[in-house]
Each structure stands twice: as C-alpha cells, then as structure tokens.
Scaffold this motif. Structure first.
Motif, mmCIF file in Angstrom:
data_model
loop_
_atom_site.group_PDB
_atom_site.id
_atom_site.type_symbol
_atom_site.label_atom_id
_atom_site.label_comp_id
_atom_site.label_asym_id
_atom_site.label_seq_id
_atom_site.Cartn_x
_atom_site.Cartn_y
_atom_site.Cartn_z
ATOM 1 N N SER A 21 4.721 6.567 -14.145
ATOM 2 C CA SER A 21 5.745 7.402 -14.782
ATOM 3 C C SER A 21 6.618 6.586 -15.726
ATOM 4 C CB SER A 21 6.613 8.058 -13.704
ATOM 5 O OG SER A 21 7.657 8.808 -14.271
ATOM 6 N N SER A 22 6.977 5.360 -15.282
ATOM 7 C CA SER A 22 7.805 4.494 -16.118
ATOM 8 C C SER A 22 7.059 4.062 -17.376
ATOM 9 C CB SER A 22 8.239 3.261 -15.323
ATOM 10 O OG SER A 22 8.994 2.372 -16.117
ATOM 11 N N LEU A 23 5.768 3.735 -17.221
ATOM 12 C CA LEU A 23 4.964 3.343 -18.376
ATOM 13 C C LEU A 23 4.849 4.474 -19.390
ATOM 14 C CD1 LEU A 23 1.910 1.244 -17.090
ATOM 15 C CD2 LEU A 23 3.542 0.602 -18.868
ATOM 16 N N SER A 70 2.954 10.884 -22.369
ATOM 17 C CA SER A 70 2.226 10.875 -21.102
ATOM 18 C C SER A 70 0.728 10.750 -21.303
ATOM 19 C CB SER A 70 2.523 12.157 -20.319
ATOM 20 O OG SER A 70 2.121 13.294 -21.059
ATOM 21 N N GLY A 71 0.240 10.986 -22.539
ATOM 22 C CA GLY A 71 -1.188 10.913 -22.815
ATOM 23 C C GLY A 71 -1.754 9.509 -22.774
ATOM 24 N N TRP A 72 -0.898 8.476 -22.763
ATOM 25 C CA TRP A 72 -1.399 7.108 -22.720
ATOM 26 C C TRP A 72 -2.037 6.781 -21.376
ATOM 27 C CZ3 TRP A 72 -2.714 4.448 -26.621
ATOM 28 C CH2 TRP A 72 -2.019 4.519 -27.830
ATOM 29 N N ILE A 73 -1.586 7.427 -20.303
ATOM 30 C CA ILE A 73 -2.174 7.184 -18.992
ATOM 31 C C ILE A 73 -2.566 8.532 -18.397
ATOM 32 C CG2 ILE A 73 -1.856 6.214 -16.693
ATOM 33 C CD1 ILE A 73 0.164 4.310 -17.838
ATOM 34 N N ILE A 74 -3.865 8.690 -18.176
ATOM 35 C CA ILE A 74 -4.402 9.965 -17.703
ATOM 36 C C ILE A 74 -4.649 9.894 -16.201
ATOM 37 C CG2 ILE A 74 -6.335 11.579 -17.877
ATOM 38 C CD1 ILE A 74 -6.734 10.579 -20.741
ATOM 39 N N THR A 75 -4.156 10.899 -15.488
ATOM 40 C CA THR A 75 -4.400 10.995 -14.050
ATOM 41 C C THR A 75 -5.699 11.748 -13.793
ATOM 42 O OG1 THR A 75 -2.008 11.062 -13.605
ATOM 43 C CG2 THR A 75 -3.488 11.824 -11.854
ATOM 44 N N VAL A 76 -6.576 11.148 -13.001
ATOM 45 C CA VAL A 76 -7.803 11.819 -12.567
ATOM 46 C C VAL A 76 -7.602 12.133 -11.088
ATOM 47 C CG1 VAL A 76 -10.297 11.661 -12.314
ATOM 48 C CG2 VAL A 76 -9.165 10.542 -14.252
ATOM 49 N N ARG A 77 -7.329 13.369 -10.794
ATOM 50 C CA ARG A 77 -6.929 13.768 -9.442
ATOM 51 C C ARG A 77 -7.965 13.352 -8.398
ATOM 52 N NH1 ARG A 77 -2.586 16.770 -9.033
ATOM 53 N NH2 ARG A 77 -1.722 17.824 -10.874
ATOM 54 N N GLY A 78 -7.445 12.783 -7.331
ATOM 55 C CA GLY A 78 -8.277 12.357 -6.218
ATOM 56 C C GLY A 78 -9.012 11.058 -6.439
ATOM 57 N N VAL A 79 -8.853 10.464 -7.618
ATOM 58 C CA VAL A 79 -9.550 9.205 -7.919
ATOM 59 C C VAL A 79 -8.566 8.114 -8.329
ATOM 60 C CG1 VAL A 79 -11.367 8.096 -9.247
ATOM 61 C CG2 VAL A 79 -11.567 10.526 -8.654
ATOM 62 N N TRP A 124 0.847 -1.192 0.000
ATOM 63 C CA TRP A 124 0.000 0.000 0.000
ATOM 64 C C TRP A 124 0.882 1.241 0.000
ATOM 65 C CZ3 TRP A 124 -5.259 -0.451 -0.339
ATOM 66 C CH2 TRP A 124 -5.753 -1.744 -0.154
ATOM 67 N N SER A 125 1.449 1.556 -1.161
ATOM 68 C CA SER A 125 2.316 2.718 -1.282
ATOM 69 C C SER A 125 1.869 3.574 -2.454
ATOM 70 C CB SER A 125 3.777 2.277 -1.486
ATOM 71 O OG SER A 125 4.579 3.379 -1.834
ATOM 72 N N ARG A 126 1.537 4.815 -2.167
ATOM 73 C CA ARG A 126 1.131 5.734 -3.226
ATOM 74 C C ARG A 126 2.259 5.895 -4.237
ATOM 75 N NH1 ARG A 126 -2.599 9.977 -3.531
ATOM 76 N NH2 ARG A 126 -2.063 11.569 -5.063
ATOM 77 N N ARG A 127 3.479 5.930 -3.743
ATOM 78 C CA ARG A 127 4.632 6.123 -4.624
ATOM 79 C C ARG A 127 4.804 4.945 -5.571
ATOM 80 N NH1 ARG A 127 10.105 8.375 -2.091
ATOM 81 N NH2 ARG A 127 8.630 10.112 -1.832
ATOM 82 N N THR A 128 4.403 3.739 -5.143
ATOM 83 C CA THR A 128 4.523 2.558 -6.003
ATOM 84 C C THR A 128 3.756 2.754 -7.301
ATOM 85 O OG1 THR A 128 4.794 1.066 -4.121
ATOM 86 C CG2 THR A 128 4.021 0.093 -6.173
ATOM 87 N N VAL A 129 2.510 3.198 -7.196
ATOM 88 C CA VAL A 129 1.694 3.420 -8.386
ATOM 89 C C VAL A 129 2.282 4.545 -9.233
ATOM 90 C CG1 VAL A 129 -0.582 4.032 -9.259
ATOM 91 C CG2 VAL A 129 -0.381 2.608 -7.221
ATOM 92 N N ASP A 130 2.620 5.658 -8.597
ATOM 93 C CA ASP A 130 3.132 6.814 -9.335
ATOM 94 C C ASP A 130 4.413 6.480 -10.084
ATOM 95 O OD1 ASP A 130 1.036 8.304 -8.388
ATOM 96 O OD2 ASP A 130 2.146 9.161 -6.705
ATOM 97 N N THR A 131 5.282 5.705 -9.449
ATOM 98 C CA THR A 131 6.552 5.329 -10.087
ATOM 99 C C THR A 131 6.306 4.480 -11.330
ATOM 100 O OG1 THR A 131 7.739 5.393 -7.979
ATOM 101 C CG2 THR A 131 8.740 4.121 -9.759
ATOM 102 N N HIS A 132 5.405 3.520 -11.226
ATOM 103 C CA HIS A 132 5.130 2.650 -12.371
ATOM 104 C C HIS A 132 4.381 3.385 -13.476
ATOM 105 C CE1 HIS A 132 6.352 -0.550 -9.616
ATOM 106 N NE2 HIS A 132 6.379 -1.370 -10.650
#
Length: 261
Positions: free
Chosen positions: A236-238, A245-254, A226-234
């Motif tokens: 970013s790598s993807l 960066s358009g391949w993966i869209i961040t929906v803030r807070g969701v 359960w690490s927020r950084r784990t998701v963000d790191t992967h």
C-alpha cells in the motif's frame, strides 16, 4: 585458557567424528594468503556460509578466515536471503531448517548474479542436476578436502571477474531502479523508499510478468517475519509513493507482480 574442541580439531587437521558427514579438511600448507597473492589467485573474498550444522560451520568459517577471507555464517535460508548485501560468494548447504537449499539458491539467482557454491551431503546425480539448474555455479559433496574447496572458490571467482560488469539498473517504462545506489526514480523524479520498500519493489521488478507468492516475499524481504499485514502495508505504501496502484498488481490467493501505470 583451555583450547576449545573446535580449535583442537582445526590445529590437528583431524575431521569431526559425527553421524552426519562433516568437512574433511586436508592439510593446506602452501595455500595461505601470501602464497595465493603471489600466484595471482583471488584473496580476501566476503563469503556467506549458510549451514545448520554448528560444528561443521564453525570449523569452516575459522579455516576460511585463516586464509584471508571475511566470512559470515547463518543457519537459515530466510536469514541468508537477508544477508546478501556486501557478499562476494555464498557457500550453501541444501539441508536447512526453514527452506530447502534449492529454493534458496533459486531465490538468490532470481535477484542477483552472486556466485553460489552448493556444499552438501546430498550428492546424488539428481541433487547435482537440480542444484545447477537452480543457478548454482558449482556443487561440492561433503566430506571434501579443504584444498579442493579453495580451488573451487578461486575458479568461480575468476569466472566472475572475467565476465563484463552487468548492468544493475532495472528500467520498466518510466520506472528506474538502481540496485547499486538503491535509488528509485519515476519520470525522472526521485522516489524515497524505505529499505524494505526498496527490497520489495526490486524483487518484483527483477521478475517482470511473474507473480511472486506472498510466502516468498515474506521469506526473502522480511526473513522470519510471517505477517500478512506486513506485506499489505508495504504494498500500500509503495503504491502511494509511486502515485498509482497499477504499479503493483494483486493476484488473489497467490501474491503480487509488477504492473505499469
């Protein structure tokens, strides 16, 4: 060597005496692997048992193995979502320590056509309806007869074998994801991904135009990490490996959803 209590129960066919309903294993002579093969019934399935009740699950796994099935048991929903590779069928309880079984069933169904039989003490009409709506192929209430469980496994697997083979390749514009070979290509160029990167991308691509919550990504791709950084790191790598960066869209807070370059 002294016989364990579980082994004694299995030998005698006597059900466990517990406050919570345990499996009622009816006598099952005539349902062994050789008889089932002659009768044309499916044998040797790779079954994942997802149940938190150790005594119940241990007895069930042992009996399934005696009938020729290769059986694995896990206790948590998050672990189950990490254990679906090389599995033919899931026996899923609804009462799990980390996730509700209905949520686990829905998560399995969102990324796979893997057969799921819910096996639970929660047997109200509402539970059955919600289980089937979540994508379960069948629903069995504890306590039950072991012959009935075998029959339901056979029926579900026959339906699966009779269905045409489903395409396991996801095409999203120039992006292709092959779930069988776990290969990704973009504009015909192979994209080398780690196992977790592939799982993350495949989950997003399996739910186009859908925002996947961060919590679900953590549970389904990383299990108990359960690490927020784990998701963000992967993520970013993807984005870097896909070249946009358009391949993966961040929906803030969701969470995140699949986009397009």
């Amino acid at each position: 060597m002294a016989q364990s209590s579980t082994e004694a129960v299995l030998e005698s066919g006597i059900p466990f005496q517990r406050a919570i309903p345990s499996p009622r294993f009816a006598e099952d002579e005539g349902f062994g692997p050789s008889t089932r093969k002659v009768a044309g019934l499916p044998t040797g399935q790779r079954i994942l048992v997802v149940d938190n009740d150790s005594d119940y699950a241990e007895a069930l796994v042992c009996r399934l193995r005696r009938h020729g099935h290769e059986t694995t048991r896990v206790q948590q929903g998050g672990t189950a979502l990490q254990s679906l590779e090389d599995i033919d069928l899931v026996l899923l309880d609804l009462e799990l320590p980390d996730l509700d079984g209905l949520e686990v069933c829905g998560a399995i169904r969102s990324v796979s056509c893997l057969p799921v039989i819910i096996v639970t003490a929660r047997g109200t009409e509402l539970d059955r309806v919600l289980g089937l709506q979540a994508g379960a192929d069948d629903f069995l209430v504890k306590p039950y007869g072991f012959r009935e469980l075998l029959a339901r496994i056979d029926a579900v697997m026959r339906r699966v074998h009779q269905q045409p083979q489903r395409v396991r390749e996801i095409q999203h514009g120039p992006l292709k994801i092959d779930a069988s070979s776990r290969e990704v290509s973009l504009d015909g160029r192979e994209v080398g991904l780690t196992r977790k990167e592939f799982d993350l991308l495949h989950l997003l691509a399996s739910n186009p135009d859908t925002v996947i919550p961060r919590k679900r990504l953590l549970q389904q791709v990383w299990g108990d990490s359960w690490s927020r950084r784990t998701v963000d790191t992967h993520v970013s790598s993807l984005r870097s490996k896909l070249g946009d960066s358009g391949w993966i869209i961040t929906v803030r807070g969701v969470g995140f959803k699949l986009g397009s370059a």
